[in-house]
Design an enzyme around this catalytic site. Structure first.
Site, PDB file in Angstrom:
ATOM      1  N   LYS A 113       0.827  -1.203   0.000  1.00  0.00           N
ATOM      2  CA  LYS A 113       0.000   0.000   0.000  1.00  0.00           C
ATOM      3  C   LYS A 113       0.869   1.263   0.000  1.00  0.00           C
ATOM      4  O   LYS A 113       0.659   2.170  -0.806  1.00  0.00           O
ATOM      5  CB  LYS A 113      -0.933  -0.034   1.221  1.00  0.00           C
ATOM      6  CG  LYS A 113      -1.837   1.162   1.383  1.00  0.00           C
ATOM      7  CD  LYS A 113      -3.053   0.833   2.230  1.00  0.00           C
ATOM      8  CE  LYS A 113      -2.798   0.851   3.710  1.00  0.00           C
ATOM      9  NZ  LYS A 113      -2.569   2.213   4.266  1.00  0.00           N
ATOM     10  N   ARG A 135       2.999   5.920  -3.277  1.00  0.00           N
ATOM     11  CA  ARG A 135       4.148   6.736  -3.685  1.00  0.00           C
ATOM     12  C   ARG A 135       4.415   6.618  -5.178  1.00  0.00           C
ATOM     13  O   ARG A 135       4.766   7.604  -5.842  1.00  0.00           O
ATOM     14  CB  ARG A 135       5.383   6.346  -2.854  1.00  0.00           C
ATOM     15  CG  ARG A 135       5.268   6.866  -1.405  1.00  0.00           C
ATOM     16  CD  ARG A 135       6.145   6.089  -0.450  1.00  0.00           C
ATOM     17  NE  ARG A 135       6.165   6.652   0.898  1.00  0.00           N
ATOM     18  CZ  ARG A 135       5.227   6.448   1.834  1.00  0.00           C
ATOM     19  NH1 ARG A 135       4.163   5.702   1.569  1.00  0.00           N
ATOM     20  NH2 ARG A 135       5.347   6.992   3.035  1.00  0.00           N
ATOM     21  N   GLY A 195      -5.037   8.075   5.193  1.00  0.00           N
ATOM     22  CA  GLY A 195      -4.140   9.040   5.819  1.00  0.00           C
ATOM     23  C   GLY A 195      -2.916   9.313   4.953  1.00  0.00           C
ATOM     24  O   GLY A 195      -2.397  10.435   4.920  1.00  0.00           O
ATOM     25  N   SER A 218       6.978   8.990  12.099  1.00  0.00           N
ATOM     26  CA  SER A 218       5.875   8.824  11.161  1.00  0.00           C
ATOM     27  C   SER A 218       6.370   9.052   9.744  1.00  0.00           C
ATOM     28  O   SER A 218       6.858  10.128   9.416  1.00  0.00           O
ATOM     29  CB  SER A 218       4.753   9.817  11.496  1.00  0.00           C
ATOM     30  OG  SER A 218       3.919   9.988  10.364  1.00  0.00           O
ATOM     31  N   GLN A 269       4.525   9.236   7.181  1.00  0.00           N
ATOM     32  CA  GLN A 269       3.634  10.178   6.484  1.00  0.00           C
ATOM     33  C   GLN A 269       4.092  11.603   6.738  1.00  0.00           C
ATOM     34  O   GLN A 269       4.123  12.431   5.824  1.00  0.00           O
ATOM     35  CB  GLN A 269       2.190   9.969   6.944  1.00  0.00           C
ATOM     36  CG  GLN A 269       1.652   8.609   6.519  1.00  0.00           C
ATOM     37  CD  GLN A 269       0.262   8.326   7.043  1.00  0.00           C
ATOM     38  OE1 GLN A 269      -0.287   9.085   7.832  1.00  0.00           O
ATOM     39  NE2 GLN A 269      -0.317   7.224   6.607  1.00  0.00           N
ATOM     40  N   ASP A 281       1.544  -1.205  12.025  1.00  0.00           N
ATOM     41  CA  ASP A 281       0.265  -1.632  11.434  1.00  0.00           C
ATOM     42  C   ASP A 281      -0.068  -3.094  11.755  1.00  0.00           C
ATOM     43  O   ASP A 281      -1.178  -3.552  11.487  1.00  0.00           O
ATOM     44  CB  ASP A 281       0.298  -1.449   9.910  1.00  0.00           C
ATOM     45  CG  ASP A 281       0.330   0.028   9.517  1.00  0.00           C
ATOM     46  OD1 ASP A 281      -0.046   0.876  10.345  1.00  0.00           O
ATOM     47  OD2 ASP A 281       0.735   0.333   8.379  1.00  0.00           O
ATOM     48  N   ARG A 291      -6.677   1.912  17.974  1.00  0.00           N
ATOM     49  CA  ARG A 291      -6.395   0.474  17.913  1.00  0.00           C
ATOM     50  C   ARG A 291      -5.934  -0.118  19.244  1.00  0.00           C
ATOM     51  O   ARG A 291      -5.755  -1.336  19.325  1.00  0.00           O
ATOM     52  CB  ARG A 291      -5.370   0.183  16.805  1.00  0.00           C
ATOM     53  CG  ARG A 291      -5.979   0.244  15.423  1.00  0.00           C
ATOM     54  CD  ARG A 291      -5.012  -0.198  14.362  1.00  0.00           C
ATOM     55  NE  ARG A 291      -5.626  -0.070  13.040  1.00  0.00           N
ATOM     56  CZ  ARG A 291      -4.928   0.098  11.920  1.00  0.00           C
ATOM     57  NH1 ARG A 291      -3.610   0.138  11.952  1.00  0.00           N
ATOM     58  NH2 ARG A 291      -5.561   0.199  10.771  1.00  0.00           N
TER      59      ARG A 291
HETATM   60  C1  S3P Z   1       2.301   4.845   6.172  1.00  0.00           C
HETATM   61  C2  S3P Z   1       2.864   5.179   7.362  1.00  0.00           C
HETATM   62  C3  S3P Z   1       2.343   4.734   8.666  1.00  0.00           C
HETATM   63  C4  S3P Z   1       1.384   3.554   8.540  1.00  0.00           C
HETATM   64  C5  S3P Z   1       0.403   3.760   7.416  1.00  0.00           C
HETATM   65  C6  S3P Z   1       1.121   3.965   6.084  1.00  0.00           C
HETATM   66  C7  S3P Z   1       2.896   5.369   4.924  1.00  0.00           C
HETATM   67  O1  S3P Z   1       1.646   5.805   9.281  1.00  0.00           O
HETATM   68  O2  S3P Z   1       0.704   3.345   9.748  1.00  0.00           O
HETATM   69  O3  S3P Z   1      -0.449   2.631   7.324  1.00  0.00           O
HETATM   70  O4  S3P Z   1       2.575   4.865   3.833  1.00  0.00           O
HETATM   71  O5  S3P Z   1       3.725   6.287   5.008  1.00  0.00           O
HETATM   72  P1  S3P Z   1       2.441   6.941  10.094  1.00  0.00           P
HETATM   73  O6  S3P Z   1       3.337   7.610   9.151  1.00  0.00           O
HETATM   74  O7  S3P Z   1       1.405   7.880  10.631  1.00  0.00           O
HETATM   75  O8  S3P Z   1       3.167   6.215  11.172  1.00  0.00           O
END
Ligand code: S3P
Length: 432
Positions: free
Chosen positions: A25, A30, A97, A170, A172, A318, A349
Site C-alpha cells: 500500500k 508513492r 491518511g 511517522s 507520512q 500496522d 487500535r
Molecule cells: C504509512 C505510514 C504509517 C502507517 C500507514 C502507512 C505510509 O503511518 O501506519 O499505514 O505509507 O507512510 P504513520 O506515518 O502515521 O506512522
C-alpha cells in the site's frame, strides 16, 4: 460496497497454499504520486487496487494528472508537478491518511488552494503534525481546530526549507516535509525520534532525486525534478502478516507467500514472530526498484510471549492488531509498549483491539501506550466488529479461523481499503 456486511468465520485446523498478496500500500501510493509529479510516462506493475490507493489516483485526476488503470497495472502520463491544476472540487481522500498527508506536502508548493476531506475516521485524524511544519515553510492552512482536522484547506506558495524535528516517528509526516522540501529554497531536514518506513527516500532516488539519509535523519535539496520511472511493487508485508500468523498457529499444513516486500523498516513483524518461536523462512531474496523482496515460507509452531517496545514499534505499527491475536494464542505474557500512535490510526487500535479480543475470550488489558496480553487463552469466538478499520476486519477473521466456535463478524468490507482479495485468498488456503 457501503452496507455493513456480516459474515460467519468458521474455525479451521489446516492451511495449505502457494499465494501472492497484493502490492504494498505505501509503495503503491508513492508510485502513483511520484509518477504524477514526474515528467514522462510511468508504468506501475502490481499496484494495489485497494480503496486507499484508488483515493490517491482519484485525487491525482482532480489535479489534472492523466492516468489509466487496468486491474493492478497503472500508466501515468506525467506532465510535471508545475503543470498540476487547481482542483474544481473538494479532494476526497476516503479513509487514506497516506493520501491526505503526502498530498499536503506535495501541494504545499503549488500556487493554488486545495480543500481536503474524507470519511468519518479520517476527519478525526490529527493533521497538525503535517500542517505545523508546512506553516513554518510558508503555506497557509485553514481547517477545523486550527488546522488539525479535515475538512482542511491549504493555499500553497513560496516555501523555505529548514530543520524539522518530528515528535513521533511517522513516515507520512517525514514524507510530507521532504516532498514540500523539493520545492522549498535551501535544504530541508527531517529528524525523527526513531526510523519510520523509508519508501519515500528510496523511491525518490529511483525518480532521480538526491535524498541523503543516515539513521533517523534525512535531507533534501530544493529544486530537484522527478524523472518518470517504471515501478514494480512488491507484495505488502502488512497483508502477508495475516497469513504469517494464520500459518504459524494452524495445526497442520504449510504456506508459501511469494514476492513479499522485506524492507528492513517494515520487517518488525518477522523479527517478533521469529522471537515468539515461529517457523518462517525467507527464500529467493532479490532487490527490485530499490526495494527488497523475498518468498516467505511458514509452518505451524508453538508460539510464546515476548516484550515489544522501543525502536521496533514503527517497524510493525500496522501489525499490532494481528500480533495481539497471535499473542493471545501464545504461551505466557506479551507486553506491547511505546505504541500510543495506535490511538490515532483508522480506529483507536489500543481500545478496539483490547475490547474486540476480550469479547472473543482472550485475556488482555489496555495500557496507555499499548497492551498486556496473557496467553495462552482459549479463543472461544463470538461476535466482532471491524469499526470500519481494515486491519481489525482481517484480524478478527484470522481470530475466527483460529477460534473454537467461530466468529460472527460485522463490517468485513473494510478489508477492501488495503486487501480486496483477502477473503478469496483465505478460502483458497483453508479450502472452506
Ligand atoms: C504509512 C505510514 C504509517 C502507517 C500507514 C502507512 C505510509 O503511518 O501506519 O499505514 O505509507 O507512510 P504513520 O506515518 O502515521 O506512522
Amino acid at each position: 460496497m457501503t452496507e455493513e456486511q456480516g459474515v460467519f468465520i468458521h474455525p479451521q485446523r489446516q492451511i495449505n497454499g502457494d499465494i501472492t498478496v497484493p502490492g504494498d500500500k505505501s509503495i503503491s501510493h508513492r508510485a502513483a504520486l511520484f509518477g504524477g509529479m514526474a515528467k514522462g510516462n510511468t508504468h506501475i506493475m502490481n499496484f494495489l487496487p485497494g480503496q486507499d490507493c484508488l483515493s490517491t489516483l482519484s485525487c491525482l485526476k482532480a489535479l489534472g494528472v492523466n492516468w489509466e488503470r487496468r486491474e493492478s497495472e497503472v500508466w501515468i502520463q506525467g506532465q510535471g508537478l508545475e503543470n498540476w491544476t487547481e482542483p474544481q472540487d473538494v479532494l476526497d481522500v476516503g479513509n487514506s491518511g497516506t493520501t491526505f498527508r503526502l498530498m499536503l506536502g506535495v501541494l504545499a508548493g503549488s500556487p493554488f488552494a486545495s480543500t481536503f476531506t474524507g470519511d468519518e475516521s479520517i476527519r478525526k485524524r490529527p493533521m497538525r503534525r503535517v500542517t505545523g511544519p508546512l506553516l513554518e515553510m510558508g503555506v497557509k492552512v485553514l481547517g477545523r481546530q486550527e488546522g488539525n482536522f479535515a475538512p482542511l484547506t491549504i493555499q500553497g506558495g513560496d516555501l523555505k526549507g529548514g530543520v524539522f524535528k518530528t515528535p513521533v516517528a511517522s513516515a507520512q509526516v517525514k514524507s510530507a516535509i521532504l516532498l514540500a522540501g523539493l520545492r522549498a529554497s535551501g535544504e530541508t531536514w527531517v529528524i525523527e525520534p526513531a526510523l519510520s518506513r523509508d519508501h519515500t527516500e528510496r523511491m525518490l532516488r529511483g525518480f532521480g532525486v538526491e535524498v541523503w539519509s543516515e539513521g533517523t535523519q534525512s535531507r533534501i535539496i530544493g529544486g530537484s525534478k522527478l524523472t518518470a520511472q517504471d515501478v514494480s511493487v512488491p507484495g505488502d508485508i502488512s497483508s502477508a502478516a495475516f497469513f504469517l500468523v494464520l500459518g504459524s498457529l494452524m495445526k497442520k499444513g504449510e504456506l508459501l507467500i511469494r514476492k513479499v516486500g522485506v524492507n528492513p523498516t517494515r520487517t518488525g513483524i518477522l523479527d517478533v514472530l521469529l522471537k515468539m518461536g515461529a517457523d518462517i523462512q525467507l527464500e529467493n531474496y532479490a532487490e527490485i526498484c530499490g526495494e527488497p523482496r523475498a518468498d516467505l515460507r511458514v509452518r505451524p509452531s508453538e508460539l510464546h510471549g515476548v516484550e515489544i517496545q522501543g525502536e521496533i514499534i514503527p517497524r510493525l505499527i500496522d501489525e499490532v492488531p494481528i500480533l495481539a491475536v497471535a499473542a493471545s494464542l501464545a504461551k505466557g505474557e506479551t507486553v506491547i509498549r511505546d505504541a500510543a500512535e495506535l490511538r490515532v490510526k483508522e480506529s483507536d487500535r489500543i481500545s478496539t483491539v483490547v475490547e474486540g479480543l476480550q469479547a472473543l475470550g482472550a485475556d488482555l488489558e489496555e495500557l496507555p501506550d499499548g497492551m498486556r496480553i496473557t496467553g495462552k487463552t482459549r479463543l472461544r469466538g463470538g461476535r466482532a466488529k471491524s469499526h470500519h478499520d481494515h486491519r481489525l476486519a482481517m484480524s478478527w477473521t484470522i481470530a475466527g479461523l483460529l477460534s473454537e466456535e467461530g466468529v460472527s463478524l460485522e463490517g468485513i468490507e473494510a478489508a477492501f481499503v488495503s486487501f480486496p482479495s483477502f477473503l478469496p485468498l483465505i478460502e483458497q488456503v483453508t479450502h472452506i
